[in-house]
Design a protein around this motif. Structure first.
Motif: not given
Length: 338
Positions: A183-188
Motif C-alpha cells: 500500500y505504500s507503493i500504491k500510495a506513491m
C-alpha cells in the motif's frame, strides 16, 4: 429541572457502561511474541496499566520469538486456571492450535497485533482480534513520501521524474509487512510518481538487521542514487538512518538528506523526527491496542457480552477491534511525544 434530569440519566448510562469493565477479579494470561520489540513493549505496558485500573491480575510472559515456547506458555496459563488469554502470536499460522486449546476449556482468547486467518476467527465464539488495518499505515507512509517530493522538487536528485527508493520489510509472511509494503507503493503511484525500486529486503522488524541491510544497499547501488527509504516499522527506519549517518547523511546538512519513513510512532522515532534525521512515521496506537485487549479479555472472562458499550471500542463483525492509524508529520509530531 427536566434538562438536569435528562443529563443525569445520560451520565448514569455512560457510568453504567464504564462500570461494566471497571472492576474485576479475573486472572488473564498474556503471551507477547518477544519483549524486545519496541512496539509490543508499548502494548504490554498499556495492558499492565489498564489491568491495574480494573483490579484484576495480569501475567505477561516473553515467548522469545519461539512458537513452541508460546504454546507451552498457553498450556501453563490454562493449567493454573486463567480466566482468559491474550496472545500476540509468534507465527500467525499458529493461531488455530492456540484457539483450539482455549476452545477446549471454553476460555476467551484475544489475539493482538498479528491477525489470525478468517476461518480461525469464525471457528469459535469466544475469540477476538485487536489490531490495526495495515493497509492504512502503508497508505499513509507512501503519502508522507509523496508530500515531501511535491514540496521539495530537489528530492528528485537525477530529475527523471521517478522516486528511486529502498524498501525495508518486516517479517516474511507477516500480514503487516505485506500490506504496508504494497500500500505504500500504491500510495506513491497514486500520488502521481513513477517508481524505481533500488532494493528491497526483510529485516524482521529489527533495527540492527535494518542497519546491515541498508549498508548493503548503499554499497550495491551507491548512496547518491537513493532518493527515499520506506521501512515497515520505526525500528527498521532508525536502523536505516544509522547506516545513512555513517555516510554523512541525515545529520543536518540539507544537501545530504534522504527522507526516511517508518510506522509505529515510537519514542525513539519521534526523537529522530525532532532532530531532523527522520521524515515521518505513522502512529500505530500501542496504548489503545493494549487497553482494548485487556478490556475484551476482562469482559469476556466475567461472562459479559463484548460490545461497544462494555469495552468502549467499536467492534466489527462481533470479533474485530480496529484501532486507527494516524499520520505523524514534521508539523504535528510534538502532539505524540510523551
Amino acid at each position: 429541572m427536566k434538562k438536569h434530569v435528562l443529563i443525569l440519566v445520560a451520565v448514569l448510562a455512560v457510568f453504567g457502561a464504564v462500570c461494566a469493565w471497571a472492576a474485576t477479579d479475573a486472572l488473564v494470561g498474556a503471551c507477547i511474541y518477544k519483549f524486545d520489540d519496541t512496539f509490543m513493549t508499548g502494548v504490554r505496558n498499556a495492558m499492565r496499566v489498564e489491568m491495574a485500573k480494573l483490579g484484576g491480575e495480569l501475567e505477561v510472559v516473553d515467548s522469545q520469538n519461539k512458537q513452541p515456547t508460546q504454546n507451552d506458555q498457553v498450556d501453563t496459563y490454562i493449567s493454573k486456571g486463567s480466566n482468559a488469554l491474550i496472545v500476540n502470536p509468534v507465527d500467525r499460522t499458529a493461531a488455530e492450535p492456540l484457539m483450539k486449546k482455549a476452545q477446549a476449556e471454553n476460555l476467551p482468547i484475544v489475539f493482538v497485533n498479528r491477525e489470525p486467518y478468517a476461518d480461525v476467527m469464525n471457528a469459535y465464539d469466544k475469540i477476538w482480534y485487536v489490531g490495526a488495518k495495515a493497509e492504512e499505515s502503508g497508505t499513509q507512509s507512501g503519502e508522507l513520501i509523496v508530500e515531501y517530493f511535491k514540496k521539495n522538487p530537489g528530492a528528485d536528485k537525477n530529475k527523471d521524474g521517478k522516486i528511486q527508493y529502498i524498501m525495508i520489510r518486516g517479517e516474511q509472511g507477516h500480514q503487516d509487512a505485506v500490506l504496508r509494503t504494497d500500500y505504500s507503493i500504491k500510495a506513491m503511484k497514486d500520488g502521481g510518481f513513477e517508481l524505481e525500486e533500488l532494493g528491497s529486503d526483510t529485516a524482521n522488524w529489527d533495527k540492527v538487521q535494518a542497519t546491515d541491510k541498508m549498508k548493503g544497499f548503499i554499497s550495491a547501488v551507491g548512496i547518491e542514487k537513493i532518493e527515499a527509504v520506506l521501512a515497515n516499522n520505526d525500528d527498521m527506519a532508525l536502523g536505516a538512518i544509522e547506516a545513512l549517518k555513517a555516510e554523512g547523511y541525515n545529520t543536518g546538512d540539507k544537501s545530504k538528506y534522504i527522507p526516511v519513513v517508518g510506522v509505529d510512532a515510537t519514542a525513539p522515532a519521534l526523537e529522530a523526527m525532532k532532530d531532523g534525521s527522520m521524515l515521518g512515521t505513522v502512529l500505530n496506537d500501542a496504548d489503545n491496542q493494549g487497553i482494548a485487549a485487556v478490556r475484551v479479555a476482562v469482559v469476556a472472562a466475567d461472562e459479559q457480552p463484548v460490545t461497544e458499550e462494555t469495552i468502549g471500542y467499536k467492534i466489527t463483525d462481533g470479533k474485530y477491534i480496529w484501532i486507527p492509524y494516524r499520520k505523524v508529520t514534521t508539523e504535528n509530531y510534538k502532539e505524540f511525544m510523551k
